[in-house]
Write a protein that holds these residues in place. Structure first.
Motif, PDB file in Angstrom:
ATOM      1  N   ALA A   1       0.823  -1.202   0.000  1.00 52.87           N
ATOM      2  CA  ALA A   1       0.000   0.000   0.000  1.00 52.87           C
ATOM      3  C   ALA A   1       0.857   1.252   0.000  1.00 52.87           C
ATOM      4  O   ALA A   1       0.515   2.265  -0.587  1.00 52.87           O
ATOM      5  CB  ALA A   1      -0.925  -0.003   1.216  1.00 52.87           C
ATOM      6  N   VAL A   2       2.011   1.152   0.671  1.00 47.47           N
ATOM      7  CA  VAL A   2       2.928   2.290   0.699  1.00 47.47           C
ATOM      8  C   VAL A   2       3.648   2.427  -0.636  1.00 47.47           C
ATOM      9  O   VAL A   2       3.777   3.512  -1.193  1.00 47.47           O
ATOM     10  CB  VAL A   2       3.946   2.121   1.846  1.00 47.47           C
ATOM     11  CG1 VAL A   2       4.989   3.240   1.796  1.00 47.47           C
ATOM     12  CG2 VAL A   2       3.227   2.116   3.187  1.00 47.47           C
ATOM     13  N   ASP A   3       4.119   1.303  -1.182  1.00 46.61           N
ATOM     14  CA  ASP A   3       4.870   1.307  -2.444  1.00 46.61           C
ATOM     15  C   ASP A   3       3.935   1.055  -3.620  1.00 46.61           C
ATOM     16  O   ASP A   3       4.158   0.158  -4.420  1.00 46.61           O
ATOM     17  CB  ASP A   3       5.961   0.233  -2.406  1.00 46.61           C
ATOM     18  CG  ASP A   3       6.924   0.446  -1.257  1.00 46.61           C
ATOM     19  OD1 ASP A   3       7.089   1.606  -0.862  1.00 46.61           O
ATOM     20  OD2 ASP A   3       7.481  -0.544  -0.762  1.00 46.61           O
ATOM     21  N   GLN A   4       2.879   1.832  -3.695  1.00 47.68           N
ATOM     22  CA  GLN A   4       1.923   1.630  -4.771  1.00 47.68           C
ATOM     23  C   GLN A   4       2.548   1.975  -6.116  1.00 47.68           C
ATOM     24  O   GLN A   4       3.274   2.957  -6.252  1.00 47.68           O
ATOM     25  CB  GLN A   4       0.682   2.486  -4.542  1.00 47.68           C
ATOM     26  CG  GLN A   4      -0.206   1.973  -3.411  1.00 47.68           C
ATOM     27  CD  GLN A   4      -1.402   2.872  -3.200  1.00 47.68           C
ATOM     28  OE1 GLN A   4      -1.307   4.077  -3.320  1.00 47.68           O
ATOM     29  NE2 GLN A   4      -2.535   2.279  -2.906  1.00 47.68           N
ATOM     30  N   LYS A   5       2.235   1.164  -7.104  1.00 47.72           N
ATOM     31  CA  LYS A   5       2.727   1.386  -8.453  1.00 47.72           C
ATOM     32  C   LYS A   5       1.620   1.976  -9.313  1.00 47.72           C
ATOM     33  O   LYS A   5       0.439   1.727  -9.101  1.00 47.72           O
ATOM     34  CB  LYS A   5       3.228   0.070  -9.056  1.00 47.72           C
ATOM     35  CG  LYS A   5       4.474  -0.482  -8.381  1.00 47.72           C
ATOM     36  CD  LYS A   5       5.666   0.443  -8.560  1.00 47.72           C
ATOM     37  CE  LYS A   5       6.920  -0.137  -7.930  1.00 47.72           C
ATOM     38  NZ  LYS A   5       8.077   0.758  -8.094  1.00 47.72           N
ATOM     39  N   TYR A   6       2.046   2.745 -10.288  1.00 45.35           N
ATOM     40  CA  TYR A   6       1.098   3.410 -11.173  1.00 45.35           C
ATOM     41  C   TYR A   6       1.371   2.979 -12.611  1.00 45.35           C
ATOM     42  O   TYR A   6       2.487   2.621 -12.969  1.00 45.35           O
ATOM     43  CB  TYR A   6       1.229   4.928 -11.054  1.00 45.35           C
ATOM     44  CG  TYR A   6       0.759   5.471  -9.723  1.00 45.35           C
ATOM     45  CD1 TYR A   6      -0.500   6.034  -9.591  1.00 45.35           C
ATOM     46  CD2 TYR A   6       1.574   5.413  -8.591  1.00 45.35           C
ATOM     47  CE1 TYR A   6      -0.938   6.535  -8.380  1.00 45.35           C
ATOM     48  CE2 TYR A   6       1.150   5.910  -7.373  1.00 45.35           C
ATOM     49  CZ  TYR A   6      -0.113   6.475  -7.273  1.00 45.35           C
ATOM     50  OH  TYR A   6      -0.547   6.959  -6.076  1.00 45.35           O
ATOM     51  N   ILE A   7       0.326   3.035 -13.408  1.00 43.42           N
ATOM     52  CA  ILE A   7       0.426   2.688 -14.830  1.00 43.42           C
ATOM     53  C   ILE A   7       0.271   3.962 -15.647  1.00 43.42           C
ATOM     54  O   ILE A   7      -0.675   4.731 -15.450  1.00 43.42           O
ATOM     55  CB  ILE A   7      -0.661   1.669 -15.229  1.00 43.42           C
ATOM     56  CG1 ILE A   7      -0.475   0.364 -14.456  1.00 43.42           C
ATOM     57  CG2 ILE A   7      -0.625   1.405 -16.729  1.00 43.42           C
ATOM     58  CD1 ILE A   7      -1.562  -0.659 -14.717  1.00 43.42           C
ATOM     59  N   ILE A   8       1.213   4.192 -16.549  1.00 42.91           N
ATOM     60  CA  ILE A   8       1.125   5.340 -17.450  1.00 42.91           C
ATOM     61  C   ILE A   8       0.325   4.930 -18.680  1.00 42.91           C
ATOM     62  O   ILE A   8       0.647   3.937 -19.332  1.00 42.91           O
ATOM     63  CB  ILE A   8       2.519   5.825 -17.881  1.00 42.91           C
ATOM     64  CG1 ILE A   8       3.364   6.182 -16.663  1.00 42.91           C
ATOM     65  CG2 ILE A   8       2.397   7.027 -18.802  1.00 42.91           C
ATOM     66  CD1 ILE A   8       4.778   6.586 -17.001  1.00 42.91           C
ATOM     67  N   LYS A   9      -0.701   5.681 -18.963  1.00 42.46           N
ATOM     68  CA  LYS A   9      -1.497   5.423 -20.159  1.00 42.46           C
ATOM     69  C   LYS A   9      -1.355   6.615 -21.095  1.00 42.46           C
ATOM     70  O   LYS A   9      -1.405   7.768 -20.678  1.00 42.46           O
ATOM     71  CB  LYS A   9      -2.970   5.213 -19.800  1.00 42.46           C
ATOM     72  CG  LYS A   9      -3.812   4.782 -20.995  1.00 42.46           C
ATOM     73  CD  LYS A   9      -5.225   4.405 -20.579  1.00 42.46           C
ATOM     74  CE  LYS A   9      -6.035   3.957 -21.798  1.00 42.46           C
ATOM     75  NZ  LYS A   9      -7.426   3.598 -21.433  1.00 42.46           N
ATOM     76  N   TRP A  10      -1.177   6.303 -22.376  1.00 41.74           N
ATOM     77  CA  TRP A  10      -0.963   7.340 -23.385  1.00 41.74           C
ATOM     78  C   TRP A  10      -2.196   7.427 -24.281  1.00 41.74           C
ATOM     79  O   TRP A  10      -2.747   6.414 -24.703  1.00 41.74           O
ATOM     80  CB  TRP A  10       0.273   7.029 -24.226  1.00 41.74           C
ATOM     81  CG  TRP A  10       1.534   7.045 -23.415  1.00 41.74           C
ATOM     82  CD1 TRP A  10       2.109   5.997 -22.767  1.00 41.74           C
ATOM     83  CD2 TRP A  10       2.358   8.184 -23.150  1.00 41.74           C
ATOM     84  NE1 TRP A  10       3.245   6.399 -22.119  1.00 41.74           N
ATOM     85  CE2 TRP A  10       3.431   7.733 -22.332  1.00 41.74           C
ATOM     86  CE3 TRP A  10       2.310   9.524 -23.511  1.00 41.74           C
ATOM     87  CZ2 TRP A  10       4.431   8.593 -21.895  1.00 41.74           C
ATOM     88  CZ3 TRP A  10       3.312  10.365 -23.073  1.00 41.74           C
ATOM     89  CH2 TRP A  10       4.355   9.907 -22.278  1.00 41.74           C
ATOM     90  N   TYR A  11      -2.613   8.649 -24.571  1.00 36.56           N
ATOM     91  CA  TYR A  11      -3.797   8.893 -25.396  1.00 36.56           C
ATOM     92  C   TYR A  11      -3.394   9.618 -26.670  1.00 36.56           C
ATOM     93  O   TYR A  11      -2.490  10.466 -26.663  1.00 36.56           O
ATOM     94  CB  TYR A  11      -4.820   9.749 -24.639  1.00 36.56           C
ATOM     95  CG  TYR A  11      -5.356   9.095 -23.395  1.00 36.56           C
ATOM     96  CD1 TYR A  11      -6.456   8.243 -23.450  1.00 36.56           C
ATOM     97  CD2 TYR A  11      -4.755   9.312 -22.161  1.00 36.56           C
ATOM     98  CE1 TYR A  11      -6.938   7.644 -22.309  1.00 36.56           C
ATOM     99  CE2 TYR A  11      -5.231   8.716 -21.016  1.00 36.56           C
ATOM    100  CZ  TYR A  11      -6.326   7.879 -21.095  1.00 36.56           C
ATOM    101  OH  TYR A  11      -6.810   7.276 -19.968  1.00 36.56           O
ATOM    102  N   ARG A  12      -4.089   9.288 -27.732  1.00 36.91           N
ATOM    103  CA  ARG A  12      -3.859   9.973 -29.005  1.00 36.91           C
ATOM    104  C   ARG A  12      -4.464  11.371 -28.958  1.00 36.91           C
ATOM    105  O   ARG A  12      -5.365  11.655 -28.167  1.00 36.91           O
ATOM    106  CB  ARG A  12      -4.448   9.179 -30.170  1.00 36.91           C
ATOM    107  CG  ARG A  12      -3.727   7.846 -30.390  1.00 36.91           C
ATOM    108  CD  ARG A  12      -4.159   7.182 -31.686  1.00 36.91           C
ATOM    109  NE  ARG A  12      -3.435   5.938 -31.885  1.00 36.91           N
ATOM    110  CZ  ARG A  12      -2.228   5.863 -32.440  1.00 36.91           C
ATOM    111  NH1 ARG A  12      -1.642   6.980 -32.861  1.00 36.91           N
ATOM    112  NH2 ARG A  12      -1.616   4.705 -32.574  1.00 36.91           N
TER     113      ARG A  12
END
Length: 732
Positions: A372-383
């Motif tokens: 919970a402390v070391d939460q990871k995030y996902i980068i999403k790219w949009y056109r």
């Protein structure tokens, strides 16, 4: 302009330039000469070998055995400068100052390796010498001091585009400064032609007297906080471009090699029929367009440098570094301003996925506190362009990512990208308008994707089953839209018939926009059910909603009371309050509310018992129908149909009752014998109204103690109800 006679030796060839025709050239001949038979030259002039460090001496530096060596005899005195036709009398140099200047120059030499294809190492060396000797001593302990030792290592080349005669390749490069032990990481992209216009015939455009090709390149440093961009023609030109990357191109340059060729008005006057000047400018213009498209490809493929999964801190740093490579159109001057504009036009044309947002990675089933402390995030790219699709990215100006509005828009599925607003501004400069969060765009999104936000359930439906989930979330959303505060535009000349049509004009900060509102959930009732706007005729906005617990589905939620105009909910014209026949349809809703919440015995009867009902609730009902902007229009109807007039005998009366409770002394402000009269009438079973019920309002006309006719009528009606045989029998 350090020397009058530069020369260099490479691959068994010696080239000497002699612009003054003093040393090796003769007048009316070429001002220089290349010697290919060096053995014969050294035999004739043996003392020249030491000038090019070719003596067979001990301790000879290994690094000087190969490569190209330049010899620049420096002007060291004023006499040398006066004899020169290149500079004035002050054009001579002090060796110590010159050495300091060269040390500073070595820092810029690193970037000279970016676009040259056959050079991978540059060294700048100073050879020590003894003061008591006139020649260099190679027996010194440290004969060579290295002030610049730069090497480059190229990564594997990747072909990112190949179309016809156009091609783009990309590779990484490490430039290492061996002196300071520093390393820079660069991304290089080289190309030829215009990737989006491969059919251009560059040979037909090329000036006749020039051997150039439409080659170009982009270089960006990911290890630098800031890069002051320069223009290159293989080697750097002196002027800065104010772009965040280095630009290389085989441009047509002015003879001073300081700037690009631009056709002047003098060229047109001198050569009105000549196409030479125009061809040079045309070449540069087309090459700049090609570089603009290449730059767009470079930015598109640079997103690979940003990892798809990362921590929030890494994402912020990575995104900041990435968008710093985007040019600011307002900073460069021409022709680089045009190039910056071409970049954004190219990005739009390619519809590049350059808009980024950060989403929290789901850790389903994990209860690990460390995770919970070391939460990871996902980068999403949009056109850039998705033509109104639901997953389109929206620019925004929210500074607080925990603000209620921001969280609500995320909850309904809007992709609020983390791309900075200045990128939106750059696109706007070239008339490309990308979606940005505003009341207009949010409302349009809500209308377009209403079904996915509300779900497959038919309206009305509970807010918890929708993307809003809570009342606060929905109310925040409606308040942000701010479209229900003002009355809708009238579609009819009759005020009472003016209502929202299927395509009403919504007024907001963005102007008037025709949008379909009728079938969109914009209302919520006390029972937390969402309703479309077309249901507004059956929803009452009243602060007395808590008096009717069985009709929560009919009352607008209290949190929305201030943000909904009366035109969007149940409303009647007060001008017609006395015309009951004209209000029959509207009154039916009000009557059903009272009928649902009042005891059955109170409905349609002239008189009823209060029973277990709290008298204070009845008083609040009377206050409601006398003060509320909706119910006061129907107070006569309600008092006629329901027993709502309380008396001090726990009896309730309707206005249709023949016997109504009488106003007492405290109400009629009587005095004197009226007190005795009231006491007598009470003995005769005449009922009096509760004193504080009608103190401030006149809901209905009740018998008054000070009016003899009212007193006699009450006594008469009471006597009939009680079967009195003879009133005169009462002595009193």
């Amino acid at each position: 302009h350090y020397t009058d006679c530069p020369s260099f030796i490479t691959r068994n060839r010696l080239c000497i330039l002699d612009p003054h025709y003093r040393y090796i050239a003769r007048k009316r001949m070429k001002p220089g000469k290349m010697y290919q038979d060096l053995d014969k030259l050294w035999e004739m002039f043996p003392d020249m070998k030491s000038s090019y460090l070719l003596n067979d001496l001990d301790n000879f530096p290994v690094q000087l055995k190969d490569g190209t060596l330049f010899r620049l005899p420096i002007r060291l005195s004023q006499t040398d400068a006066e004899q020169s036709e290149i500079v004035g009398s002050s054009g001579y140099f002090d060796l110590e100052l010159l050495e300091d200047e060269l040390k500073e120059w070595t820092t810029s030499m690193q970037e000279a390796l970016l676009f040259v294809h056959n050079v991978c190492e540059i060294r700048f060396l100073v050879i020590n010498h003894r003061k008591d000797q006139s020649i260099v001593s190679w027996k010194d302990p440290n004969p060579v001091v290295s002030y610049c030792h730069v090497e480059s290592v190229r990564g594997e080349k990747e072909v990112i585009l190949e179309s016809g005669k156009s091609k783009l390749i990309r590779y990484s490069m490490k430039i290492m400064n061996k002196i300071d032990d520093k390393e820079e990481k660069w991304q290089i992209q080289l190309g030829e032609g215009n990737p989006e216009s491969p059919s251009i015939d560059w040979n037909s455009i090329k000036p006749d007297d020039m051997e150039i090709r439409p080659q170009h390149g982009i270089a960006a440093c990911f290890s630098k906080e800031y890069c002051s961009g320069k223009a290159f023609y293989f080697l750097p030109l002196p002027d800065y471009t104010c772009l965040p990357v280095h630009i290389h191109g085989q441009f047509v340059l002015h003879s001073n090699r300081r700037c690009l060729w631009i056709s002047s008005s003098d060229d047109v006057k001198l050569k009105p029929r000549s196409k030479v000047a125009d061809a040079k400018s045309a070449w540069n213009e087309l090459l700049i367009q090609a570089i603009g498209i290449s730059y767009a490809y470079f930015l598109m493929h640079s997103i690979a440098q940003n990892r798809t999964t990362c921590s929030k801190e890494d994402f912020i740093k990575s995104l900041k570094r990435y968008y710093k490579m985007f040019p600011d159109i307002s900073k460069p001057s021409e022709p680089w301003k045009t190039l910056a504009k071409e970049v954004y036009k190219g990005l739009s044309q390619l519809n590049c996925p350059i808009l980024a947002t950060l989403n929290l990675q789901d850790n389903v089933g994990s209860k690990d506190s460390k995770q919970a402390v070391d939460q990871k995030y996902i980068i999403k790219w949009y056109r850039i362009h998705l033509s109104g699709a639901q997953d389109e990215g929206y620019f925004h100006t929210f500074c607080d990512f925990k603000s209620n509005v921001f969280l609500v828009l995320k909850a309904i599925g809007m992709n609020l990208i983390d791309t900075p607003m200045y990128i939106h501004k750059q696109f706007k400069e070239v008339d490309i308008h990308l979606p940005v969060i505003s009341k207009k765009t949010v409302l349009q999104y809500y209308i377009n994707f209403h079904i996915s936000i509300i779900g497959d359930l038919a309206l009305p439906c509970h807010v918890s089953s929708t993307s809003f989930e809570t009342v606060d979330c929905f109310v925040t959303f409606v308040k942000y839209l701010d479209i229900l505060k003002s009355a809708p535009s009238a579609k009819s000349s009759e005020p009472e018939k003016a209502a929202i049509s299927d395509k009403d004009t919504v007024t907001s900060d963005d102007g008037d926009v025709s949008l379909c509102l009728q079938n969109v959930a914009l209302l919520i009732t006390v029972n937390e059910y969402l309703h479309c706007l077309s249901d507004g005729d059956e929803i009452v906005n009243s602060k007395h909603w808590n008096l009717f617990p069985e009709s929560e589905n009919t009352f607008l939620h209290k949190e929305m009371a201030e943000c909904v105009n009366s035109a969007y909910v149940f409303k009647v014209s007060e001008e017609l309050c006395d015309e009951r026949s004209m209000l029959s349809e509207e009154y039916e809703l009000v009557r059903s509310i009272f009928a649902t919440n009042l005891p059955l015995s109170w409905c349609g009867e002239a008189q009823a018992s209060l029973g277990d009902v709290n008298l204070s609730w009845v008083k609040m009902l009377l206050k409601c129908i006398s003060e509320d902007h909706v119910f006061r229009c129907y107070q006569k109807n309600l008092l006629n149909d329901f027993t709502l007039i309380p008396s001090d005998s726990n009896e309730l009366f309707s206005s249709a009752s023949k016997v109504l409770p009488m106003r007492g002394i405290s109400i009629s402000l009587g005095f004197g014998n009226y007190k005795e009269l009231e006491s007598l009438l009470r003995k005769l079973k005449v009922t009096f109204v509760e004193n504080d019920v009608f103190e401030t309002t006149n809901i209905i006309k009740l018998p008054n103690l000070i009016l003899p006719s009212d007193v006699l009528k009450c006594v008469y009606l009471v006597s009939k109800d009680n079967n009195w045989d003879n009133l005169l029998a009462l002595n009193e």
